[in-house]
Write a protein that holds these residues in place. Structure first.
Motif, PDB file in Angstrom:
ATOM      1  N   GLU A  72       0.792  -1.221   0.000  1.00 12.80           N
ATOM      2  CA  GLU A  72       0.000   0.000   0.000  1.00 12.80           C
ATOM      3  C   GLU A  72       0.838   1.292   0.000  1.00 12.80           C
ATOM      4  N   GLN A  73       1.737   1.396   0.977  1.00 12.54           N
ATOM      5  CA  GLN A  73       2.494   2.644   1.093  1.00 12.54           C
ATOM      6  C   GLN A  73       3.383   2.864  -0.124  1.00 12.54           C
ATOM      7  N   ALA A  74       3.961   1.781  -0.616  1.00 14.84           N
ATOM      8  CA  ALA A  74       4.820   1.882  -1.795  1.00 14.84           C
ATOM      9  C   ALA A  74       3.990   2.330  -3.004  1.00 14.84           C
ATOM     10  N   GLY A  75       2.770   1.815  -3.123  1.00 17.46           N
ATOM     11  CA  GLY A  75       1.899   2.185  -4.233  1.00 17.46           C
ATOM     12  C   GLY A  75       1.575   3.673  -4.214  1.00 17.46           C
ATOM     13  N   ARG A  76       1.216   4.150  -3.047  1.00 17.11           N
ATOM     14  CA  ARG A  76       0.874   5.579  -2.936  1.00 17.11           C
ATOM     15  C   ARG A  76       2.095   6.436  -3.250  1.00 17.11           C
ATOM     16  N   TYR A  77       3.251   5.967  -2.787  1.00 18.60           N
ATOM     17  CA  TYR A  77       4.481   6.712  -3.044  1.00 18.60           C
ATOM     18  C   TYR A  77       4.768   6.753  -4.551  1.00 18.60           C
ATOM     19  N   ALA A  78       4.575   5.622  -5.200  1.00 14.19           N
ATOM     20  CA  ALA A  78       4.847   5.555  -6.644  1.00 14.19           C
ATOM     21  C   ALA A  78       3.994   6.582  -7.392  1.00 14.19           C
ATOM     22  N   GLY A  79       2.745   6.766  -6.941  1.00 13.09           N
ATOM     23  CA  GLY A  79       1.863   7.747  -7.569  1.00 13.09           C
ATOM     24  C   GLY A  79       2.420   9.156  -7.425  1.00 13.09           C
ATOM     25  N   ARG A  80       2.851   9.473  -6.202  1.00  9.63           N
ATOM     26  CA  ARG A  80       3.386  10.816  -5.975  1.00  9.63           C
ATOM     27  C   ARG A  80       4.669  11.040  -6.780  1.00  9.63           C
ATOM     28  N   ALA A  81       5.518  10.005  -6.794  1.00  7.92           N
ATOM     29  CA  ALA A  81       6.781  10.125  -7.525  1.00  7.92           C
ATOM     30  C   ALA A  81       6.512  10.310  -9.021  1.00  7.92           C
ATOM     31  N   ALA A  82       5.483   9.628  -9.527  1.00 10.94           N
ATOM     32  CA  ALA A  82       5.161   9.742 -10.954  1.00 10.94           C
ATOM     33  C   ALA A  82       4.751  11.171 -11.302  1.00 10.94           C
ATOM     34  N   VAL A  83       3.960  11.775 -10.420  1.00 12.58           N
ATOM     35  CA  VAL A  83       3.533  13.159 -10.658  1.00 12.58           C
ATOM     36  C   VAL A  83       4.754  14.080 -10.657  1.00 12.58           C
ATOM     37  N   ARG A  84       5.630  13.869  -9.664  1.00 15.64           N
ATOM     38  CA  ARG A  84       6.834  14.679  -9.556  1.00 15.64           C
ATOM     39  C   ARG A  84       7.686  14.555 -10.825  1.00 15.64           C
ATOM     40  N   MET A  85       7.829  13.325 -11.286  1.00 18.17           N
ATOM     41  CA  MET A  85       8.655  13.087 -12.465  1.00 18.17           C
ATOM     42  C   MET A  85       8.086  13.806 -13.692  1.00 18.17           C
ATOM     43  N   CYS A  86       6.779  13.679 -13.906  1.00 15.19           N
ATOM     44  CA  CYS A  86       6.161  14.314 -15.079  1.00 15.19           C
ATOM     45  C   CYS A  86       6.301  15.827 -15.010  1.00 15.19           C
TER      46      CYS A  86
END
Ligand code: ATP
Ligand code: ATP
Ligand code: MG
Ligand code: MG
Length: 872
Positions: free
Chosen positions: A119-133
């Protein structure tokens, strides 16, 4: 771009029945809403540069490179973020594949949905994806250093939230057998199965592991004594508490070489083996004594040979692993320090128990061992020379494991199985020191050093060499022998209206069977006759309380829209899934804007019906009946009209249905009609005057019938279920006030009003309505409430809820008036915003033989107001 909200789903849901673990990110693209990727200079190039592995995403084109092609041709940022969030997780070894991105009714706002493992890793991946874009849009690139940091954080989050390695192998085995599991909130205990059939483990302790056996295993000396008394070869040894006993003890065990260890140690702490001198013995004594809680030390003869771990589960030998202490092999060039560094680069080596193997840490013990071999960490060993870094072979200090299951001598098998029985452990790890496991211990002077409760599975499941062994299967076989159930029947109920009533009636019918029924509704969680917790309990939390309860034999769960949207269902399948109706209510909330979308939300309950279970569907509701197409189990219908064409066709094919025919609630099974009871004798139908209650009762009856509940018991159930203000507050509670009557009903949407109107229209005298509606509904819905009120009442008093849910005071009332006037401008009405005042007014005004109907905001307050008048 801005993340508006992040949700985590954990069960079957609106987006997918099969993919239960989903993150939903509600994302406002802001300035990027109008800008597809092809119109952002350098975006494609920047993205491919930092994440070249995105080429593996097929996406809608359906071939390798498909997704990147879409980026090149132009797609929106939400969609790109979905793919990046998935890829980041893939890159750290969490397999995920499912994703969806949909624009909401607010332009530029998207729901980005993607799978997660942790769960926590999934939510983090979402935030990181936004940051990257965001970075690539603004600068044309995303730095490699930042990506490395993101991936490191993700690995960390995954490692912290994951179960221990042994627990995980058992959980995986349970999953392959479709046994449900839940991590309990205390002590990392895992529950398998539901209700009375549940079983628990904690790491590799099971609920069958007896406390006496576990404590005996933890007492090395006691274990040895019991085993020796049974004729099992154990190290010759003695226990001492003072240094001046050491010399005598060494003589007693037959002189050097010896082993000294703490009486109550584990994981190899405080142990020195192969001691050959008094000087070393003294040192070892200190080490062991400090490591022991009771300052007690074991002195043993040293046995030559290598360390083996034999795993016994439920009386049978399952696996044998030889354990080799942490070591390096020289190459003639590198120092020991460099060799260790090289060894630790193995991706299989992690910190602690997080991975298959553990990293070697250079500490005092390692330096000592090296010294005894005439080395230090800067020495350069010869090519091919093996240098030990530890004396004991624990994986947790960097050792490795070699599978020897197929090599163990049959007599050793017999011996080990006997040892586990003597200690009394269901899951035992037996430590054996022997020069040759292929020969009987006795022949080669092998011994059983100790027996471990809660043995680790890591070395058997992922040995460094040899065959991996599925050691979890026998554990699950022991907990759930073939043919034993792990699930209790789950009856899930959804719909726009009537859920609570139907849930209560269903629970009441099932209770007639003498079983313990756990049920949840909008008023509380109940176990049998007892209220566990009051409050709105229609989500996964309350379902969890029921499914975890060890007394529950049947679960009846009101499953409302809110919970399904917020976190998905709490169960992966049910035995009966009832869908009562789908009407306009709650539209515009949670990005569910149309009634068709709402039908899809409710359909989740029908779609999780197990293959041998039944979906119970309303054949009269055009949004419910077609759900049959997506049901994997069987279908049963209910209908107020026996000649409903769906019912006729279904019954002709031998199907089961419940219908209202000739004044009776009946089950149709193929050609046969089984009459349950006449509506007149079913109190909740108000003598047959409340048609919607008949419909609810039919659903409950057929929901019990398909589970094999005897028709006699169903009859008893519907006859004795009284919708009194005590039992079902706010659901058609009729009060006799002498000269007139009052009816309290919790209807709060057009369909509910229509349902009540079915009853009110049958009332012979004057009818006054005290009406209102929740402020968070759409204008149109409130206007409709006004229209419906004008159709059923002679006079109307309009009041508002205490909480206006975001509207101005008086706004709801005005909308309702608008509806009344448009339906029938001659209807007398009055706005009295305060609910108490409005109700009092209605009760004062009503003529003899009349009926005051109130749709209250606070059910309990209205009931007590009316009850006061009853006493008078
Ligand atoms: P663990 O928790 O890993 O089981 P522990 O701290 O409980 O370790 P033991 O199992 O008693 O300690 O000993 C650890 C290892 O030391 C044994 O597996 C074995 O390799 C070695 N060892 C212990 N006693 C002897 C002995 N008498 N002769 C030879 N080797 C021994
Ligand atoms: P909630 O969404 O508040 O949990 P619910 O679905 O649990 O509601 P109930 O509490 O059983 O529904 O009933 C609430 C009201 O809905 C009833 O008092 C009645 O007015 C109306 N209602 C109940 N059953 C039906 C039905 N089958 N069709 C239409 N309206 C109904
Ligand atoms: Mg041991
Ligand atoms: Mg309810």
């Amino acid at each position: 771009m801005k993340i508006l909200k992040t949700q985590t789903l954990r069960g079957p849901n609106y987006w997918s029945i099969r993919r239960k673990k989903l993150v939903i990110m509600r994302l406002d693209l802001e300035d990027l809403a109008e800008k597809p990727s092809n119109e952002i200079p350098g975006f494609y190039e920047g993205l491919v540069k930092i994440l070249p592995s995105l080429v593996e995403h097929y996406c809608s084109p359906g071939y390798r490179g498909g997704f990147l092609e879409r980026v090149q041709q132009g797609t929106y940022m939400g969609h790109i973020i979905e793919h990046i969030a998935l890829e980041l997780q893939e890159l750290v070894g969490m397999p995920v594949g499912f994703g969806r991105t949909r624009e909401t009714s607010t332009p530029g706002v998207y729901n980005v949905v993607f799978e997660y493992v942790e769960e926590q890793a999934g939510r983090y991946a979402g935030r990181a994806a936004v940051r990257m874009c965001q970075a690539i849009v603004e600068t044309g690139f995303y730095s490699k250093v930042e990506l490395e940091q993101d991936l490191a954080d993700l690995r960390d989050l995954a490692a912290h939230s994951s179960l221990g390695p042994s627990t995980e192998t058992i959980v995986k085995e349970a999953e392959t057998r479709q046994i449900p599991w839940t991590l309990l909130s205390a002590r990392a205990m895992v529950q398998f199965g539901y209700g009375i059939y549940q079983k628990r483990i904690q790491a590799t302790l099971s609920q069958n592991s007896g406390i006496l056996a576990v404590e005996l295993a933890c007492d090395k000396e006691g274990t040895k004594t019991i085993l020796r008394d049974s004729g099992i070869p154990v190290p010759k040894g003695t226990v001492i508490q003072y240094l001046d006993e050491l010399e005598g003890a060494i003589k007693e065990v037959g002189g050097y070489p010896i082993v000294i260890k703490p009486l109550d140690g584990n994981h190899g702490r405080g142990i020195t083996i192969d001691i050959n001198s008094w000087e070393l013995a003294e040192e070892a004594y200190d080490l062991a004594s400090t490591a022991s809680k009771s300052r007690t030390v074991i002195v043993e003869r040293y046995y030559k040979g290598s360390d083996h771990r034999i795993l016994i589960v439920n009386g049978k030998l399952i696996a044998v692993a030889e354990r080799v202490p942490a070591h390096v092999i020289g190459d003639g060039r590198s120092t020991i320090e460099e060799l260790i560094e090289e060894t630790n680069k193995d991706p299989n080596r992690g910190e602690g128990h997080a991975n298959i193997l553990t990293k070697i840490v250079v500490d005092r013990t390692v330096e000592n061992i090296l010294e005894r071999q005439g080395y230090n960490i800067s020495s350069v060993p010869n090519q091919g020379e093996m240098v030990y870094l530890r004396a004991t072979a624990n994986l947790s200090t960097g050792g490795i494991a070699i599978d020897r299951t197929d090599e163990v001598h049959p007599e050793n098998v017999w011996l080990a199985e006997r040892v586990a029985k003597i200690i009394g452990l269901d899951i035992a790890g037996i430590d054996v020191v022997t020069p040759d496991i292929t020969k009987p211990l006795r022949e080669v002077d092998g011994v059983i050093v100790e027996v471990n409760a809660a043995p680790g599975f890591r070395m058997h499941v992922a040995p460094s060499r040899g065959l991996p062994r599925n050691v979890a299967a026998p554990v699950i076989d022991m907990l759930f022998p073939p043919g034993t159930p792990c699930r209790i029947p789950i009856i899930a109920i959804t719909g726009t209206n009537g859920k609570t009533t139907t849930t209560r009636l269903t629970a009441h019918i099932y209770r007639q069977t003498g079983k313990v029924v756990g049920y949840t509704t909008t008023d509380g969680i109940y176990l049998g006759e007892h209220l566990v917790e009051k409050g709105d309990n229609t989500g996964p939390y309350s379902a969890g309380v029921i499914l975890r309860d060890p007394t529950v034999e049947i679960a009846v769960l009101e499953s409302a829209r809110g919970g399904i949207l917020r976190s998905g269902l709490a169960f992966d399948q049910c035995d009966v899934g009832i869908v009562l109706n789908v009407a306009a209510d709650h539209l515009g909330l949670g990005d569910i804007d149309t009634i068709e979308q709402m039908a899809k939300v409710k359909s989740v309950v029908a779609e999780v019906v197990a293959p041998n279970g039944y979906a119970v569907l309303n054949a009269d509701d055009p949004l419910v009946a077609p759900m049959a197409e997506r049901v994997k189990g069987k279908v049963a219908y209910f209908s107020m009209m026996p000649n409903n064409p769906i019912i006729e066709a279904h019954v002709r094919r031998g199907g089961i249905a419940a219908v209202y025919e000739n004044g009776y609630l009946s089950i149709l099974e193929g050609e046969w009609t089984l009459r349950i009871e006449e509506a007149l004798n079913v109190p909740m139908t108000m003598g047959g005057m409340a048609p919607f209650m008949i419909a609810n009762a039919l659903a409950a009856c057929v929901g019990a019938f398909v589970q094999g509940v005897d028709i006699e018991l169903i009859r008893q159930g519907v006859r004795t279920f009284v919708p009194s203000a005590d039992q079902t507050p706010g659901r058609m509670n009729l009060f006799n006030l002498g000269a007139h009557h009052a009816l309290i009903d919790y209807a709060h949407n057009p369909a509910g009003y229509e349902a009540v109107s079915g009853f009110v229209k049958n009332w012979p005298g004057e009818k006054i309505g005290v009406v209102g509606g929740p402020g968070d509904r759409r204008d149109d819905d409130l206007i409709t409430l006004g229209k419906l009120s004008a159709q059923m009442f002679d006079q109307i008093l309009i009041k508002e809820d205490d909480d206006t849910r975001g509207r101005e005071r008086g706004e709801v009332a005005n909308l309702i008036v608008q509806g009344i006037v448009s339906e029938n401008p001659n209807t007398p009405y009055k706005i009295i915003l305060n609910e108490v005042e409005a109700l009092e007014k209605g009760l004062d005004k009503i003529s003899e033989g009349g009926l005051v109907v109130i749709f209250p905001d606070s059910v309990s307050r209205s009931i007590s107001l009316i009850e006061k008048r009853q006493v008078k």
